[in-house]
Write an enzyme that holds these catalytic residues in place. Structure first.
Site, PDB file in Angstrom:
ATOM      1  N   CYS A  31       0.844  -1.189   0.000  1.00 45.25           N
ATOM      2  CA  CYS A  31       0.000   0.000   0.000  1.00 45.25           C
ATOM      3  C   CYS A  31       0.886   1.249   0.000  1.00 45.25           C
ATOM      4  CB  CYS A  31      -0.942   0.015   1.203  1.00 45.25           C
ATOM      5  SG  CYS A  31      -0.118   0.221   2.788  1.00 45.25           S
ATOM      6  N   CYS A  34       2.854   1.987   3.124  1.00 44.96           N
ATOM      7  CA  CYS A  34       4.071   1.165   3.230  1.00 44.96           C
ATOM      8  C   CYS A  34       5.207   1.830   2.450  1.00 44.96           C
ATOM      9  CB  CYS A  34       3.825  -0.229   2.657  1.00 44.96           C
ATOM     10  SG  CYS A  34       2.578  -1.199   3.516  1.00 44.96           S
ATOM     11  N   ASP A 427       0.083  13.801 -37.035  1.00 42.99           N
ATOM     12  CA  ASP A 427       0.946  13.838 -38.211  1.00 42.99           C
ATOM     13  C   ASP A 427       0.264  13.004 -39.304  1.00 42.99           C
ATOM     14  OD1 ASP A 427       3.247  14.228 -39.792  1.00 42.99           O
ATOM     15  OD2 ASP A 427       4.001  12.264 -39.185  1.00 42.99           O
TER      16      ASP A 427
END
Length: 729
Positions: A31, A34, A427
């Protein structure tokens, strides 16, 4: 594309001025909180210059001056309650086999939850709690003691992590809040509730890890596409060797039905290769000598000999996985805002909980036990886990699902920005068109169509010019004979001349042809009409007489119209910006129903992007050439087509691996779904907390509902994010 994937190694920002950065893989880092604890702790080490954490990939990249050893990094990480495993990065000074400081080898792969450290701790705590309930029923007098013992089973490891986190710079961690709440509950006589709360907390942590593992597995499954063994050919002998031992230049034999073990080039044989595992293309692609192939794709029919062009650590699939892992380390703007909010939010919750516990008894003479209990419950309700994980969980899932579909996005910020795009500037050559001319018309005059094509191909045999290749390819497809031409030579700036069977031939532009023989008004009108359609016209002369016309054009990609329509349906306007001539640009843009701006230099394209931005538009620039690089860098989001130049791919924020125009719209849809998921997660996390904070303060809910609210919100947020993994875009 290779350059994009290679340059992604530099995307983490963990680059220092001294030794090569160290990259560690952290087991149990599931997580955002952590990751924050680990990052804070490592940053405090002397000599550390920068730290980049990727929670979804479980990796930490540390830039340092060369004075920080691997052992020192491992000590810090393991002190926080995590294990270090091999990172598998070439730039890392880690050993090939990871190990924690105690010398225990740690696998970098996923293991079943019941064998993980968190799984074993949750099971032990649950078993101790069950025993405590049984003993409490049989021996009621010893109930409080057995529940204290059960509490200790789960709380001691949590408290150790809390102390380590505080020692390394994170005093307000989730473990600290849980430890304070559990000890406080035990002191006021709620040992049974405290033990249950700790058990539920451990179950919540375990569920976070299981959910995070699913997100990782969706990308790591790509790595398992590459076969374990390969048939290495040496001096005419075949030997089965590990695929990860193949070196660049090695020749391997791939039998029909086998997976290709390495990126390479076909040196012998022909067959159809199923590239769906890598590119998502449903139709197998024919492969012959000189064609590129990717590791993990499936050889359908016909044996192929392939010369490896990349090692296992640097093949297409490995680079895609590495790109996604490192892109996940780049935080999105929303995630950075929530991180900053959480840094102030957690101490604020501690202050509110302290006020709830202390002020009513001090000011109004209320019961200390009752209000301390409520304060502890507020402490648990306020845990920011669900809020902090709401954004990175969704971003990780979005990046993962995109990569699996060939949409490579270089981090959370581009993923967020894609959904806000209002104008896509394309392009032309190689982006909206195939990037190579094709014969569109063969107009016979005094000879048959097959003769015109046959004679033109005879003159162009051996030429590397794109127009020559197109004529030869069309002749081959039509199955017309290509005779040998005598004295074939190029006439500078005009065309090509030669003889076939005693017939003098010339193939060139209408202007060059008119210098040799007069053109009839009908022929000039036909050539002008073809030119007006954006086609290049070549006139074939045979013995001084016009034998026929060939018209060539760089054709629009098959999916370009559908891609432009999909963007329009998403509310994104498409424009063409190209260096080609206005006539050709108008022909292509007219077929697609979009605006064309032509005859542009690179700085002109960049200027148009700036102009659109100045008008309030959010611009995505899509291109594949060197002349697109300035505009790609200037755009809000730069998107490179898969077959583009290295410069374009390096400059872009994202890349379309398949080169499909439709995938640009898919990127926009993916971004919007991800952002919608993030908003849902934030509303879910904050809404549940707001409700339970009120009910806790007024005494309607206690410790159990508080921890269930926190754990439940975290699990719901993670599960909601994982829904993206199955999204159809």
């Amino acid at each position: 594309m290779d350059t994009l994937l290679r340059s992604s190694d530099d995307a983490t920002g963990a680059r220092g001025s001294g030794a090569p950065p160290s990259r560690l893989r952290i087991a149990g880092m599931d997580c955002a909180s952590c990751g924050a604890k680990i990052e804070t702790a490592i940053r405090r080490l002397p000599g550390v210059e920068n730290v980049s954490v990727s929670v979804p990939a479980r990796t930490v990249t540390v830039a340092h001056a060369g004075t920080v050893s691997r052992a020192a990094l491992c000590v810090v990480v393991t002190s926080l309650g995590y294990a270090v495993s091999d990172a598998g990065a070439a730039s890392s000074p880690l050993d090939a086999q990871g190990a924690d400081p105690a010398g225990r080898a740690v696998s970098s792969g996923e293991i079943p939850w019941w064998r993980s450290g968190r799984g074993l701790l949750a099971l032990a705590c649950g078993a101790a709690l069950a025993v405590a309930y049984v003993v409490g029923r049989v021996l009621p007098a010893s109930g409080s003691y057995v529940f204290l013992a059960a509490l200790a089973v789960g709380l001691v490891p949590v408290a150790r992590r809390a102390v380590a986190a505080a020692r390394f710079g994170t005093p307000f961690s989730i473990e600290t809040l849980m430890t304070v709440a559990a000890i406080g509950a035990a002191i006021i006589g709620a040992a049974e509730e405290a033990a249950t709360v700790v058990f539920l907390f451990l179950v919540g942590e375990l569920l976070e890890g299981v959910a995070a593992g699913r997100a990782r597995a969706s990308i790591n499954a790509l790595s398992r596409l590459v076969p374990r063994t390969a048939l290495l050919e040496t001096d005419g002998r075949l030997e089965e060797v590990p695929a990860n031992a193949l070196k660049v230049g090695a020749t391997v034999l791939v039998r029909p039905g086998d997976r290709i073990p390495a990126d390479g080039v076909v040196t012998d044989g022909e067959g159809a290769v199923d590239e769906a595992p890598v590119t998502g293309e449903s139709v197998p692609k024919p492969k012959a000598r000189g064609d590129k192939v990717f590791a993990g794709t499936i050889n359908g029919d016909g044996a192929l000999r392939i010369r490896a062009t990349a090692t296992a650590q640097d093949n297409t699939i490995a680079r895609v996985v590495r790109l996604v892992e490192e892109a996940q380390a780049a935080k999105a703007p929303t995630e950075r805002i929530i991180d900053r909010f959480a840094r102030h939010y957690t101490p604020g919750i501690v202050a509110v909980a302290a006020a709830v516990a202390v002020l009513p008894p001090l000011l109004f003479g209320a019961s200390w036990a009752e209000w301390v209990y409520r304060g502890l419950a507020v402490l648990l309700v306020g845990c920011p886990c669900a809020l902090v994980i709401s954004t990175p969980a969704a971003i990780a899932a979005g990046l993962s699902v995109g990569a699996r579909r060939g949409l490579l996005i270089k981090g959370g910020a581009p993923l967020e920005n894609l959904g806000r795009v209002t104008v896509a500037a394309f392009d032309k050559t190689g982006t909206l068109t195939e990037g190579r001319p094709q014969v569109t018309d063969v107009v016979p005059l005094d000879r048959s169509e097959r003769e015109v094509l046959s004679l033109a191909a005879a003159l162009e045999t051996g030429s590397a010019h794109p127009l020559a290749k197109a004529i030869l390819a069309t002749a081959a497809e039509a199955g017309v004979p290509i005779p040998l031409a005598a004295g074939a030579r190029s006439v500078g700036g005009q065309g090509v001349t030669g003889r076939v069977g005693g017939v003098e031939l010339f193939l060139g532009s209408p202007r060059a042809t008119a210098e040799r023989v007069p053109l009839t008004p009908e022929l000039e009108a036909r050539a002008a009409a073809l030119n007006a359609e954006g086609k290049t016209v070549a006139v074939l002369l045979a013995n001084g007489t016009a034998a026929g016309l060939l018209a060539l054009r760089d054709e629009v990609r098959p999916d370009a119209h559908a891609g432009i329509d999909a963007l329009a349906a998403a509310g994104v306007r498409a424009v063409m910006v190209t260096g080609d001539n206005q006539r050709t640009a108008n022909a292509v843009a007219g077929a697609l129903g979009i605006e064309a701006r032509a005859e542009l230099l690179p700085e002109d394209k960049q200027g148009i992007v700036r102009q659109l931005q100045g008008a309030g538009e959010i611009v995505a620039k899509v291109g594949d050439g060197i002349n697109d690089a300035p505009a790609l860098a200037a755009a809000d989001v730069g998107i490179a087509m898969g077959g583009g130049t290295d410069v374009a791919l390096e400059t872009a924020d994202a890349a379309v691996l398949h080169g499909r125009v439709r995938d640009v719209a898919r990127m926009v849809v993916l971004s919007r779904r991800t952002m919608r998921n993030i908003r849902q997660n934030i509303a879910l996390a904050m809404g549940l907390k707001a409700v339970f904070l009120v009910t806790t303060v007024v005494g309607l809910t206690g410790l159990w509902p508080a921890i269930l609210a926190d754990t439940g919100a975290t699990v719901l947020v993670t599960a909601n994010a994982l829904r993206l993994l199955n999204a159809r875009i």
